[in-house]
Motif scaffolding. Structure first.
Motif, mmCIF file in Angstrom:
data_model
loop_
_atom_site.group_PDB
_atom_site.id
_atom_site.type_symbol
_atom_site.label_atom_id
_atom_site.label_comp_id
_atom_site.label_asym_id
_atom_site.label_seq_id
_atom_site.Cartn_x
_atom_site.Cartn_y
_atom_site.Cartn_z
ATOM 1 N N THR A 123 13.864 214.980 29.598
ATOM 2 C CA THR A 123 13.313 213.767 30.195
ATOM 3 C C THR A 123 12.514 214.134 31.436
ATOM 4 N N GLU A 124 11.269 213.691 31.521
ATOM 5 C CA GLU A 124 10.452 214.035 32.680
ATOM 6 C C GLU A 124 10.879 213.224 33.909
ATOM 7 N N ILE A 125 10.956 213.918 35.043
ATOM 8 C CA ILE A 125 11.223 213.260 36.316
ATOM 9 C C ILE A 125 10.185 213.749 37.319
ATOM 10 N N LEU A 163 8.019 217.262 35.889
ATOM 11 C CA LEU A 163 8.398 218.216 34.846
ATOM 12 C C LEU A 163 9.672 217.738 34.167
ATOM 13 N N PRO A 164 10.046 218.320 33.028
ATOM 14 C CA PRO A 164 11.336 217.976 32.427
ATOM 15 C C PRO A 164 12.492 218.225 33.401
ATOM 16 N N ILE A 224 12.355 209.065 39.589
ATOM 17 C CA ILE A 224 11.786 209.656 40.802
ATOM 18 C C ILE A 224 12.902 209.977 41.797
ATOM 19 N N VAL A 225 12.802 211.121 42.430
ATOM 20 C CA VAL A 225 13.738 211.493 43.485
ATOM 21 C C VAL A 225 12.939 212.110 44.614
ATOM 22 N N GLU A 226 13.331 211.814 45.851
ATOM 23 C CA GLU A 226 12.655 212.387 47.020
ATOM 24 C C GLU A 226 13.637 213.249 47.795
ATOM 25 N N GLN A 227 13.217 214.478 48.128
ATOM 26 C CA GLN A 227 14.056 215.371 48.914
ATOM 27 C C GLN A 227 13.178 216.399 49.619
ATOM 28 N N GLU A 228 13.769 217.148 50.533
ATOM 29 C CA GLU A 228 12.987 218.028 51.397
ATOM 30 C C GLU A 228 12.419 219.243 50.666
ATOM 31 N N ALA A 229 13.084 219.706 49.628
ATOM 32 C CA ALA A 229 12.637 220.906 48.916
ATOM 33 C C ALA A 229 13.160 220.862 47.490
ATOM 34 N N ALA A 230 12.601 221.702 46.631
ATOM 35 C CA ALA A 230 13.040 221.765 45.237
ATOM 36 C C ALA A 230 12.717 223.136 44.664
ATOM 37 N N THR A 231 13.426 223.489 43.595
ATOM 38 C CA THR A 231 13.185 224.750 42.901
ATOM 39 C C THR A 231 13.038 224.481 41.410
ATOM 40 N N ILE A 232 12.030 225.097 40.806
ATOM 41 C CA ILE A 232 11.824 225.018 39.359
ATOM 42 C C ILE A 232 12.270 226.348 38.759
ATOM 43 N N ILE A 233 13.083 226.290 37.717
ATOM 44 C CA ILE A 233 13.683 227.489 37.132
ATOM 45 C C ILE A 233 12.945 227.907 35.866
ATOM 46 N N PHE A 234 12.681 229.228 35.744
ATOM 47 C CA PHE A 234 12.011 229.782 34.579
ATOM 48 C C PHE A 234 12.739 231.027 34.096
ATOM 49 N N GLY A 238 16.612 222.711 37.243
ATOM 50 C CA GLY A 238 17.920 223.350 37.373
ATOM 51 C C GLY A 238 18.904 222.468 38.124
ATOM 52 N N PHE A 239 19.497 223.047 39.169
ATOM 53 C CA PHE A 239 20.495 222.316 39.950
ATOM 54 C C PHE A 239 19.993 222.018 41.365
ATOM 55 N N SER A 240 18.662 222.039 41.531
ATOM 56 C CA SER A 240 18.111 221.840 42.880
ATOM 57 C C SER A 240 17.983 220.374 43.265
#
Length: 239
Positions: free
Chosen positions: A5-7, A24-25, A41-51, A30-32
């Motif tokens: 599901t895209e967020i 992205l999906p 939609i979610v708002e936060q100070e930082a995020a990580t995309i996992i590959f 991940g767990f960020s």
């Protein structure tokens, strides 16, 4: 995690009312995600995309891996996003090389040649090369690495090269480029391939300087451009 599901994750700037929106999906974050997702939609100070581990290192890997949910049973790597911070009491960011201006106290000039400068940073021999935006390079970025230590050949540090780049002038992009030592099977390049991360290690084994090897720098530039292209495809900055 296989939720496709895209967020949209919004990261607010520290110097304006702008926000970096990354869509992205769900599984790729991940767990960020720390906050509750409301209407996708979610708002936060930082995020990580996992590959998958090879994806950010410029290998001739499975090109579709960057579009799929990561397999957490196999090695993965992260692409981090955060706002750039102005100097204390400043209200805006200085244009040009952000890190040297923001954290100049950390850097000591080590070598200067070929119109470039190589810096020492912190302890343990860590070094930094700043690469400025140009016709070849989409954006300013810096290469943080530990030169090869012949007395500690088992050290993982030369094989993990940290990259910091800039997105839309107000946001930081962080990732790690890995040498072929960390990548196995079909992901490992043939000996004949001039892989830029392995090349960086080899020049220091031979007591040479990164400043004398524009072909290795070009490998990092092309890899960074490729990653920024991917980010631009899935993000936008909104006021």
């Amino acid at each position: 995690m296989t939720d496709t599901t895209e967020i949209t994750v919004r990261i607010p700037s520290k110097v304006s009312g702008k926000k970096l929106e990354i869509t992205l999906p769900r599984c790729m974050f991940g767990f960020s995600i720390k906050n509750k997702i409301i209407d996708g939609i979610v708002e936060q100070e930082a995020a990580t995309i996992i590959f998958a581990l090879p994806t950010l290192s410029g290998f001739p890997n499975d090109e579709e891996a960057i579009h799929r949910c990561p397999d957490f049973s196999k090695p993965v790597t992260g692409l981090g996003f955060a706002p750039l911070f102005p100097k204390p009491y400043a209200k805006k960011l200085e244009p040009g090389n952000y890190w040297l201006k923001q954290e100049s106290y950390q850097y000591t000039l080590k070598e200067k040649k070929n119109n470039q400068e190589l810096y020492s940073i912190g302890i343990g021999g860590k070094q930094t090369l700043f690469v400025n935006k140009s016709e070849t390079n989409q954006q300013d970025f810096k290469i943080d690495f530990w030169p090869f230590d012949a007395e500690n050949e088992s050290s993982p540090f030369p094989h993990q090269i940290d990259i910091h780049s800039i997105l839309d002038k107000e946001f930081n992009v962080i990732y790690t480029v890995y040498s072929s030592r960390f990548l196995h099977g079909k992901y490992k390049p043939p000996v004949s391939q001039n892989y830029f991360a392995d090349g960086l290690i080899q020049i220091y084994k031979q007591n040479e300087s990164l400043l004398d090897h524009p072909e290795i720098q070009l490998g990092f530039i092309q890899n960074n451009n490729r990653i920024l292209d991917y980010i631009h495809q899935h993000s936008k900055v909104v006021d």
